[in-house]
Design an enzyme around this catalytic site. Structure first.
Site, mmCIF file in Angstrom:
data_model
loop_
_atom_site.group_PDB
_atom_site.id
_atom_site.type_symbol
_atom_site.label_atom_id
_atom_site.label_comp_id
_atom_site.label_asym_id
_atom_site.label_seq_id
_atom_site.Cartn_x
_atom_site.Cartn_y
_atom_site.Cartn_z
ATOM 1 N N HIS A 1 26.750 31.296 37.357
ATOM 2 C CA HIS A 1 27.805 30.964 38.316
ATOM 3 C C HIS A 1 28.145 29.482 38.290
ATOM 4 O O HIS A 1 29.326 29.119 38.329
ATOM 5 C CB HIS A 1 27.395 31.380 39.730
ATOM 6 N N HIS B 1 31.864 35.900 48.365
ATOM 7 C CA HIS B 1 32.747 36.896 47.760
ATOM 8 C C HIS B 1 34.191 36.737 48.236
ATOM 9 O O HIS B 1 35.130 37.085 47.506
ATOM 10 C CB HIS B 1 32.229 38.305 48.029
#
Length: 459
Positions: A394, A265
């Site tokens: 992703h 993140h």
């Protein structure tokens, strides 16, 4: 499994082909003629749960098909995108409330809601799906995007915090949990919404979200409280947006709300900040992106086995040493965006390093797509290629983002290039050749001594 020769990971031809190859894992088996796509696959492509459908997978199938259509122009991908869109609106959307179910059971063409909780994380991907669909030639998706945005604004937006709340009951009563993850993906959705529509309200909201998480909330990670993660993005907060250090403390591998600082993140925010900066410049974006990326790969890279770890505790110890596909994918995309923006060769070195690791360990060269999670020593023991939410969103998105950063993608508004004309990765400079020359296969490509090396990185 035999590993094919390493390609030029910076090549547009390779990136486009890898998008095709990854989608090919799903193309033969994913489409359910009765509605939508199947969501749960074993490593060999076997569907192991034909009836459960998750909102995150449903929306991400829209996005992946849209990316393939805009990259290739092939009608089959647009048809797959429309099929996924129809299912999203007919099976998940509750027209009476504007909310979307989190989990449903789909049998005989009928929906049975299993979990009607309203998640802002899910709504972020609803908005992203509509934005990408509109950009890929579905004109009605613009109204659906506006509808979803207004629903999120009405029920999740907290003006005093400048951020979205996270979770509500089916009748929109908020819980006390607040999280950064939903806001990060909402920022992603707003960037795509502005690219697709040009409406300023979306990019202004993206900037507000980025400031709220990467500046104000990150500042709560002080040196005293998080000595190894000062100014990093923590995941969990109380209703007043104070840090909740204990939420899921004993559930460090939770799919959506893990404990600890997430290495991936930090790097994902680095990527988003530069994508935002290309559309709405601000002086703080680039330094923040570099700081988050540089410190994340320094502290999160496994110098022994390669790859980036999943989670890190505030004291710098690794609390989850698993290797997650999305962490690697988002980090390689961030490295490429930083390389293009700054012209700094060390970011290309990180890009090549991460890709080499993924080509060796995460790409399934036998069946296709990427493995989901590996142990620290890179053993794959889950045998679930895609569970709730994965669908290789992703890693396909990383290829798409790198094409965009290189100026070779379909999207408008990417970080301006500050790079040599030739960004190819010649065989003589390939990471594997450098590893053979210098000994360590997974050493830090940017090490410059005590401050730049990974020797001090937690293992």
């Amino acid at each position: 499994m035999e590993i094919p020769p390493y390609p030029d990971f910076r090549s547009a031809a390779f990136l486009r082909q890898h998008l095709r190859d990854t989608m090919a894992f799903y193309a033969p088996v994913a489409t359910d003629a009765s509605g939508g796509q199947y969501h749960f696959f074993l490593d060999d492509g076997t569907v192991y749960n034909a009836h459960s459908r998750h909102l995150v997978s449903a929306t991400r199938f829209v996005v992946t098909h849209a990316m393939l259509y805009r990259t290739t122009g092939e009608a089959r991908y647009q048809a797959g995108m429309r099929h996924a869109l129809t299912f999203l609106r007919t099976a998940f959307l509750d027209p009476a409330t504007g909310g979307y179910a989190w989990l449903i059971d789909w049998q005989d063409g009928r929906t049975t809601v299993q979990d009607a909780t309203r998640h802002c994380y899910g709504m972020a991907f609803v908005m992203l799906a509509y934005a990408r669909a509109y950009a890929a030639g579905v004109p009605e998706a613009r109204d659906w995007l506006a509808e979803a945005f207004e629903t999120a604004e009405q029920h999740f937006w907290q003006p005093s915090a400048g951020l979205y709340a996270d979770e509500a009951s089916p009748d929109w009563r908020l819980t006390s949990y607040r999280g950064q993850n939903a806001n990060m993906h909402a920022c992603e959705a707003m960037i795509s919404a502005f690219r697709a529509t040009g409406e300023r309200r979306y990019i202004e909201r993206a900037e507000q979200l980025a400031q709220g998480i990467c500046q104000r909330q990150a500042a709560l990670s002080t040196r005293a409280l998080a000595p190894a993660a000062e100014d990093w993005v923590w995941e969990h907060f109380h209703a007043d947006w104070s840090v909740d250090w204990d939420y899921n403390r004993h559930d460090r591998s939770n799919i959506f709300r893990p404990w600890g600082y997430q290495i991936g993140h930090q790097t994902e925010w680095a990527k988003l900040l530069l994508q935002l900066d290309a559309l709405r410049p601000a002086d703080w974006h680039l330094p923040c992106a570099q700081r988050l990326f540089d410190t994340a790969v320094e502290r999160g890279w496994d110098a022994e086995h390669g790859g980036l770890y999943y989670g890190m505790a505030p004291d710098g110890s690794i609390c989850d040493d698993g290797k997650y596909h999305w962490v690697q994918a988002e980090s390689m995309a961030a490295a490429a965006v930083l390389a293009v923006r700054t012209g700094d060769a060390r970011y290309w070195q990180w890009y090549d390093r991460i890709w080499t690791y993924c080509w060796t360990h995460f790409v399934d060269h036998e069946h296709g797509a990427w493995f989901r999670i590996l142990h620290r020593d890179n053993r794959n023991t889950t045998h679930e290629k895609s569970n709730a939410g994965k669908v290789d969103y992703h890693n396909m998105g990383a290829c798409y983002d790198v094409l965009g950063a290189l100026g070779l993608g379909a999207e408008k508004g990417w970080p301006a290039a500050s790079r040599p004309d030739d960004v190819s990765s010649p065989h003589r400079n390939h990471p594997v050749q450098q590893e053979r020359k210098h000994g360590s296969r997974f050493a830090d490509p940017g090490a410059t001594g005590a401050d730049g090396g990974l020797a001090a990185c937690a293992a």
